[in-house]
Write a protein that holds these residues in place. Structure first.
Motif, short mmCIF file in Angstrom:
data_model
loop_
_atom_site.label_atom_id
_atom_site.label_comp_id
_atom_site.label_asym_id
_atom_site.label_seq_id
_atom_site.Cartn_x
_atom_site.Cartn_y
_atom_site.Cartn_z
N PRO A 272 0.81 -1.23 0.00
CA PRO A 272 0.00 0.00 0.00
C PRO A 272 0.84 1.28 0.00
CG PRO A 272 -0.78 -1.56 1.65
CD PRO A 272 0.54 -2.07 1.17
N PHE A 273 2.02 1.20 0.58
CA PHE A 273 2.86 2.40 0.69
C PHE A 273 3.56 2.72 -0.63
CE2 PHE A 273 2.37 0.84 5.01
CZ PHE A 273 2.00 2.00 5.67
N TYR A 274 3.76 1.71 -1.48
CA TYR A 274 4.32 2.00 -2.79
C TYR A 274 3.32 2.81 -3.62
CZ TYR A 274 7.80 -1.55 -1.61
OH TYR A 274 8.79 -2.26 -1.01
N ALA A 275 2.04 2.50 -3.44
CA ALA A 275 1.00 3.27 -4.13
C ALA A 275 0.99 4.72 -3.64
CB ALA A 275 -0.37 2.63 -3.91
N LEU A 276 1.15 4.90 -2.32
CA LEU A 276 1.22 6.25 -1.75
C LEU A 276 2.44 6.99 -2.28
CD1 LEU A 276 0.30 8.44 0.25
CD2 LEU A 276 1.61 7.24 2.03
N ALA A 277 3.55 6.28 -2.39
CA ALA A 277 4.78 6.89 -2.89
C ALA A 277 4.59 7.37 -4.33
CB ALA A 277 5.93 5.89 -2.82
N TRP A 278 3.92 6.56 -5.13
CA TRP A 278 3.67 6.92 -6.54
C TRP A 278 2.81 8.18 -6.61
CZ3 TRP A 278 4.49 3.53 -11.05
CH2 TRP A 278 4.04 4.09 -12.24
N GLN A 279 1.77 8.22 -5.79
CA GLN A 279 0.84 9.35 -5.82
C GLN A 279 1.47 10.63 -5.31
OE1 GLN A 279 -2.59 8.81 -3.29
NE2 GLN A 279 -3.74 10.45 -4.27
N ARG A 280 2.28 10.52 -4.25
CA ARG A 280 2.78 11.74 -3.60
C ARG A 280 4.16 12.17 -4.10
NH1 ARG A 280 3.90 15.75 -2.79
NH2 ARG A 280 3.79 17.14 -0.99
N ALA B 271 8.65 5.93 -6.49
CA ALA B 271 7.87 4.72 -6.21
C ALA B 271 8.55 3.48 -6.78
CB ALA B 271 6.46 4.86 -6.78
N VAL B 272 9.05 3.59 -8.01
CA VAL B 272 9.68 2.44 -8.66
C VAL B 272 10.98 2.06 -7.95
CG1 VAL B 272 10.81 1.64 -10.77
CG2 VAL B 272 8.62 2.85 -10.90
N THR B 273 11.81 3.05 -7.62
CA THR B 273 13.07 2.73 -6.93
C THR B 273 12.80 2.17 -5.54
OG1 THR B 273 13.29 5.02 -6.14
CG2 THR B 273 14.40 4.45 -8.20
N SER B 274 11.74 2.65 -4.89
CA SER B 274 11.38 2.12 -3.57
C SER B 274 10.90 0.68 -3.68
CB SER B 274 10.29 2.99 -2.93
OG SER B 274 10.77 4.30 -2.68
N LEU B 275 10.12 0.40 -4.71
CA LEU B 275 9.65 -0.97 -4.95
C LEU B 275 10.83 -1.90 -5.20
CD1 LEU B 275 7.41 -3.05 -5.47
CD2 LEU B 275 7.32 -2.23 -7.83
N ILE B 276 11.78 -1.44 -6.01
CA ILE B 276 12.98 -2.25 -6.28
C ILE B 276 13.76 -2.48 -4.99
CG2 ILE B 276 15.22 -2.24 -7.45
CD1 ILE B 276 13.84 -0.71 -9.75
N ASN C 193 16.46 20.38 5.47
CA ASN C 193 17.25 21.53 5.02
C ASN C 193 18.77 21.33 5.17
OD1 ASN C 193 14.83 22.95 4.50
ND2 ASN C 193 14.75 23.58 6.65
N ARG C 194 19.20 20.22 5.75
CA ARG C 194 20.65 19.99 5.84
C ARG C 194 21.14 19.25 4.60
NH1 ARG C 194 23.47 17.68 11.17
NH2 ARG C 194 22.95 19.81 11.80
N TYR C 195 20.37 18.25 4.19
CA TYR C 195 20.71 17.50 2.98
C TYR C 195 19.42 17.41 2.18
CZ TYR C 195 23.01 13.99 0.04
OH TYR C 195 23.57 13.32 -1.01
N ILE C 196 19.23 18.34 1.27
CA ILE C 196 17.95 18.49 0.57
C ILE C 196 17.88 17.53 -0.61
CG2 ILE C 196 16.45 20.07 -0.68
CD1 ILE C 196 17.76 22.35 0.90
N VAL C 197 16.84 16.73 -0.62
CA VAL C 197 16.62 15.79 -1.71
C VAL C 197 15.20 15.99 -2.22
CG1 VAL C 197 16.51 13.37 -2.40
CG2 VAL C 197 18.19 14.10 -0.69
N THR C 198 15.06 16.09 -3.53
CA THR C 198 13.74 16.18 -4.14
C THR C 198 13.29 14.79 -4.53
OG1 THR C 198 14.25 18.37 -5.00
CG2 THR C 198 12.39 17.21 -5.98
N TYR C 199 12.15 14.34 -3.99
CA TYR C 199 11.74 12.96 -4.21
C TYR C 199 10.85 12.78 -5.43
CZ TYR C 199 13.72 12.11 0.34
OH TYR C 199 14.59 12.02 1.39
N GLY C 200 10.40 13.85 -6.01
CA GLY C 200 9.56 13.73 -7.19
C GLY C 200 10.35 13.27 -8.40
N SER C 201 9.62 13.02 -9.49
CA SER C 201 10.28 12.53 -10.71
C SER C 201 11.10 13.64 -11.36
CB SER C 201 9.21 12.06 -11.69
OG SER C 201 8.28 13.07 -11.95
#
Length: 202
Positions: free
Chosen positions: A64-72, A78-83, A194-202
């Protein structure tokens, strides 16, 4: 200053390294019949009680959380998390073919397991991946409210471990809490907003 992104090669190596470390950490917890928080803890608990493969349970709990990751956070995250989740499932279930432990100290297992899992998760987070599960929820809360992943994860882990009181001995529960605290200290100290900023979107 322009942010320099990780290359695809670096991301692949990081995912393999991070999932390997997490799998090693889970192996230590399994060796001492310890638990932890998150979907990992749920899968470990159900596996100990039912004898069902940890890898299968871990994968199912995370779906269920992979679906949430894809949506958000987008398709890539989402794909890298699934892998990453699949790799942890497979590696953990097959580590007993590589490692045999006749005796190991419970406290050592808790500390080593917590450190390895925390370091592995940290590597994944910094390369725009996760293990699914409550990691996704923690990242969402950090992004929305600025509360560090480690602090949110610690609250969730406390709730799950508290619920485990009825299924394991007080000693194993106490040592499991130690391991969860170590894991979350690693995340709280090294993955601050804000110390190590990572953008999680595509």
């Amino acid at each position: 200053m322009e942010k320099i992104k990780h290359t695809h090669k670096e991301d692949v190596i990081a995912i393999l390294t991070g999932t390997f470390l997490v799998s090693q950490g889970i192996f230590f917890l399994q060796a001492a019949q310890l638990l932890t928080g998150g979907t990992t803890g749920l899968a470990l608990l159900i596996s100990q009680m039912s004898g069902i493969s940890f890898g299968i349970l871990y994968f199912v709990c995370n779906l269920p959380f992979y679906a949430l990751a894809w949506q958000r956070f987008g398709k890539r995250f989402a794909v890298t998390s699934l892998i990453s989740g699949c790799l942890v499932s497979v590696m953990t279930d097959h580590l007993n073919m590589m490692i045999s432990v006749d005796h190991i100290n419970d406290i050592y297992c808790a500390i080593a397991g917590g450190l390895l899992m925390g370091l592995g998760m940290l590597i994944l987070f910094r390369h725009r991946s996760s293990l699914g599960g409550f990691n996704v929820l923690c990242l969402l809360i950090q992004e929305k409210f600025g509360i560090s992943v480690g602090k949110v994860q610690m609250v969730i882990d406390f709730c799950i471990l508290s619920a485990s009181f009825f299924f394991i001995t007080p000693w194993l529960l106490a040592i499991s809490v130690l391991g969860a605290v170590v894991l979350n200290i690693v995340l709280a100290m090294n993955h601050k907003p804000n110390r190590y900023i990572v953008t999680y979107g595509s």
